[in-house]
Every structure is written in C-alpha cells, then in structure tokens.
Enzyme design. Structure first.
Site, PDB file in Angstrom:
ATOM      1  N   LYS A  60      37.602 -18.334  40.369  1.00  0.00           N
ATOM      2  CA  LYS A  60      38.866 -19.056  40.192  1.00  0.00           C
ATOM      3  C   LYS A  60      38.578 -20.527  39.874  1.00  0.00           C
ATOM      4  O   LYS A  60      38.794 -20.978  38.767  1.00  0.00           O
ATOM      5  CB  LYS A  60      39.728 -18.972  41.446  1.00  0.00           C
ATOM      6  CG  LYS A  60      39.747 -17.626  42.150  1.00  0.00           C
ATOM      7  CD  LYS A  60      40.568 -16.586  41.436  1.00  0.00           C
ATOM      8  CE  LYS A  60      40.713 -15.341  42.304  1.00  0.00           C
ATOM      9  NZ  LYS A  60      41.491 -14.286  41.665  1.00  0.00           N
ATOM     10  N   TRP A  94      46.057  -9.883  49.481  1.00  0.00           N
ATOM     11  CA  TRP A  94      44.661 -10.192  49.801  1.00  0.00           C
ATOM     12  C   TRP A  94      44.428 -10.300  51.304  1.00  0.00           C
ATOM     13  O   TRP A  94      43.396  -9.856  51.814  1.00  0.00           O
ATOM     14  CB  TRP A  94      44.211 -11.455  49.064  1.00  0.00           C
ATOM     15  CG  TRP A  94      43.995 -11.171  47.611  1.00  0.00           C
ATOM     16  CD1 TRP A  94      44.700 -11.675  46.555  1.00  0.00           C
ATOM     17  CD2 TRP A  94      43.038 -10.266  47.052  1.00  0.00           C
ATOM     18  NE1 TRP A  94      44.229 -11.133  45.380  1.00  0.00           N
ATOM     19  CE2 TRP A  94      43.212 -10.272  45.646  1.00  0.00           C
ATOM     20  CE3 TRP A  94      42.051  -9.447  47.596  1.00  0.00           C
ATOM     21  CZ2 TRP A  94      42.438  -9.504  44.786  1.00  0.00           C
ATOM     22  CZ3 TRP A  94      41.276  -8.665  46.739  1.00  0.00           C
ATOM     23  CH2 TRP A  94      41.468  -8.707  45.349  1.00  0.00           C
ATOM     24  N   ASP A 127      40.254 -17.346  53.840  1.00  0.00           N
ATOM     25  CA  ASP A 127      39.872 -16.916  52.500  1.00  0.00           C
ATOM     26  C   ASP A 127      40.488 -17.892  51.497  1.00  0.00           C
ATOM     27  O   ASP A 127      41.656 -17.788  51.140  1.00  0.00           O
ATOM     28  CB  ASP A 127      40.378 -15.490  52.261  1.00  0.00           C
ATOM     29  CG  ASP A 127      40.152 -15.016  50.830  1.00  0.00           C
ATOM     30  OD1 ASP A 127      39.493 -15.735  50.054  1.00  0.00           O
ATOM     31  OD2 ASP A 127      40.641 -13.917  50.491  1.00  0.00           O
TER      32      ASP A 127
END
Length: 362
Positions: free
Chosen positions: A198, A102, A174
């Site tokens: 999430k 990511w 992030d």
C-alpha cells in the site's frame, strides 16, 4: 489519455520518482554491474542498504530504541498468525475489535491459536452511515494477552484515526493500509505490523515493529521464520528475505523523507481526501456510507445512485486513464485508493471525470 492514475487498493501505485530510480539502477546497482536482485543478502553492499532502510523507517515513524523493526515474509495475513504465536505466552485468549473484513480475517486466524474475545465496534448513525463506537465502549477481556484492531479497513473505507484508550492492555494493530500516511505514536503499541503493498513498497514484504519486552514469548511450535525473537536476532535475515521488495521499500522511505516526512504527507493526504469526499457529499449522483469521523483517507468507497450505470462508469473511467476503481466484491460500488503515491492531480482528475459522468447520465 495523457496521464494514467492507478487507484488500486493493493498492490498499489508507487511514487514515480522511486520507479524511475529503480529503473535506472535495475541492471547496474551501486556500479556493481548487476541488479540488486542478484546480489547476496549477506554482502556488505546489501547489508548497508538494508540497515539504511531500517534507519530511515525509524526516523520517519520516530520509533523508540526499545522496539525492533522486522522485515518479514508472509504479508499481513502472515502476521495474523505470527502475532498470537509470538505474544500469547501463558495467556489463553486474545481480544479483537472488528470493524470490517480485515479485522475479521485476523480473528479467523487468531482463534486457531487461542480463545478469541470479539467485539463488533461498528454501529450506524441517524443517517444510516457506518460509525465506530468510541473505544471507551469497547468490551475487552482484560486477561487477554493483547487487544488487536485494524486502524483502516481497506474494503469498507472505515478508519480509526485516534489511538484507542485501552488501559494497560498490550495493543496490536494492523496498519497495512495506513502506515506512513501520518505520524504515529509508536510507544502506545506493543506491535505494529503492515503488509507492504500500500504505502511501503511492492508485495512480498511485511514489516513488524515489536516492543522488546514482548520478545521471547513464542510458542515452541512457532515456525522460526515467524518467530519475532529469531528474526530480531538475525537482522531479519534468518533466511533469504524478499530482497528486491526490501530495496524498493528503502527507496520509498527516502522519497518520503524528501517530501518532508509524515507530517507533510498527512497534510497532502487530508487535502486529497477532503477534495474527493466534498465532491461526493455535494452530489446527488454519488454517495459514501461512512460517517465523516470514521472515513478513511486512504480508501474511499462510493456508490452511484443508479447501480445500473456501474459498468459504464468503470469502462469510461478506465478509458480516461483512471484505473482500478471497481469496489471490492464484498461491498460493490466503486473504491478510490489514494495512498501516499497518488498525487492530488490524480484525485482532481477523478473528480472531474465523476462530475462529467454524472452530468451526462443524470
């Protein structure tokens, strides 16, 4: 199977109490006779709900008054582009710390807009486990507009729990897969952003927490829908927002408060992670390849000693009500995502199954 436990990395399970409330209100929200999905985002009822959701999030994270909370579209990947478009100003470069897929994806988007200075912070210890280099060793271009990193890599299960020491650099993070799982000192960051699916709510929403002095630097070609200043000035309603996702996120925030807030959630998450990692570490049948100090409490990847048994493990675990345990295609193996909504009973059920499977297949 008596109980289903969903270990999906995202979209992930939501708290059962939240789902039940949403179900009860689905066709008749606030006695209006219609669903929250059907009301105007400009109506007084929805505006009040949205404002309360923001305040609850501010309370949970102790967000200082000099930060704007933006409810955005485009998910986490949208923020990969929104951050450089809004924060570069007169700078020409961005510094990135990469620890997994990511953070590397953030680089791929950011380098479309600026020169990217990339430092790979992953190394290995003597046992061959993945380890993050201390922030004091990170190579950072001090002339960059900001430093970007990912505190929790969902795919690899690699986490950085301590806020890195980066001097006077603007820090952008992030937090998609770890936000709301423990307290955060928001004041250490210029921007925190997170995709919703999430720990916040359903997909379709992202949240950006932006320090006010960083507003007003957007590139002239920044789309208005990604412009932090415009979103802040319109209370995140420059256009029609993802109204149902916002509503559900608000229910999750209230649920988190009812659980005792983020300190209480941190204790629960630590207990869940310790239960699963302890079992793995004391087994010859399973292994995790991340150094203990960098293990994620949200995403626990593990491998079977004999990968030929992977298919059987997945089929039998699903039949036992333990869903979505297949690891990401880039790393293989298994992965158990144990976000806030996963009760410790779900982790215990997984450990019990793993022990039985190992016994039957050793």
């Amino acid at each position: 199977m008596d109980k289903i436990y969903n270990f999906c990395a995202g979209p992930a399970m939501l708290p059962e109490a939240v789902m039940q409330q949403a179900q009860a209100e689905f066709c008749n929200w606030q006695d209006l006779g219609v669903s929250v999905m059907e009301v105007s985002h400009r109506g007084k009822e929805y505006i009040a709900m949205a404002a309360q959701a923001e305040q609850d999030l501010r309370d949970l994270l102790a967000i200082p008054d000099n930060y704007k909370v933006l409810f955005c579209q485009g998910g986490g990947r949208g923020q990969f582009a929104a951050a450089p478009l809004n924060l570069l100003g007169d700078k020409q470069s961005i510094s990135y710390i990469t620890t997994g897929q990511w953070s590397k994806s953030a680089v791929a988007e950011g380098e479309k807009h600026a020169k990217a200075h990339v430092f790979d912070a992953i190394t290995q210890n003597e046992q061959g486990q993945f380890l993050v280099k201390p922030s004091q060793q990170w190579q950072i271009d001090q002339d960059s507009a900001y430093l970007h990193y990912c505190p929790n890599e969902t795919i690899e299960g690699i986490a950085i729990d301590e806020i890195p020491e980066v001097g006077d650099m603007v820090l952008v993070a992030d937090f998609s897969s770890t936000i709301l799982s423990q307290p955060i000192d928001v004041s250490k960051f210029g921007v925190i952003y997170a995709g919703a699916q999430k720990n916040i709510g359903p997909s379709g929403l992202a949240i950006a927490i932006v320090r006010e002095d960083l507003l007003g630097k957007a590139h002239p070609l920044t789309p208005n829908i990604f412009n932090y200043e415009i979103l802040a000035g319109s209370d995140s309603m420059f256009n029609t927002p993802p109204t149902y996702s916002w509503y559900l996120a608000g229910l999750v925030f209230k649920w988190l408060k009812a659980q005792g807030g983020l300190s209480a959630m941190a204790q629960k998450n630590t207990a869940k992670a310790e239960l699963l990692y302890s079992f793995i570490d004391n087994s010859d049948f399973y292994q995790n390849n991340v150094a203990p100090q960098n293990r994620s409490k949200m995403n626990v990847p593990f491998q079977l000693a004999n990968e030929q048994l992977d298919a059987a493990f997945l089929a039998e675990s699903a039949a036992a009500g333990l869903l979505t345990l297949k690891g990401h295609r880039l790393v293989g193996g298994m992965r158990a995502s144990i976000y806030n909504a996963m009760p410790i009973e779900g982790v215990q059920a997984l450990v019990d199954f793993m022990a039985d499977f190992a016994k039957r297949n050793s």
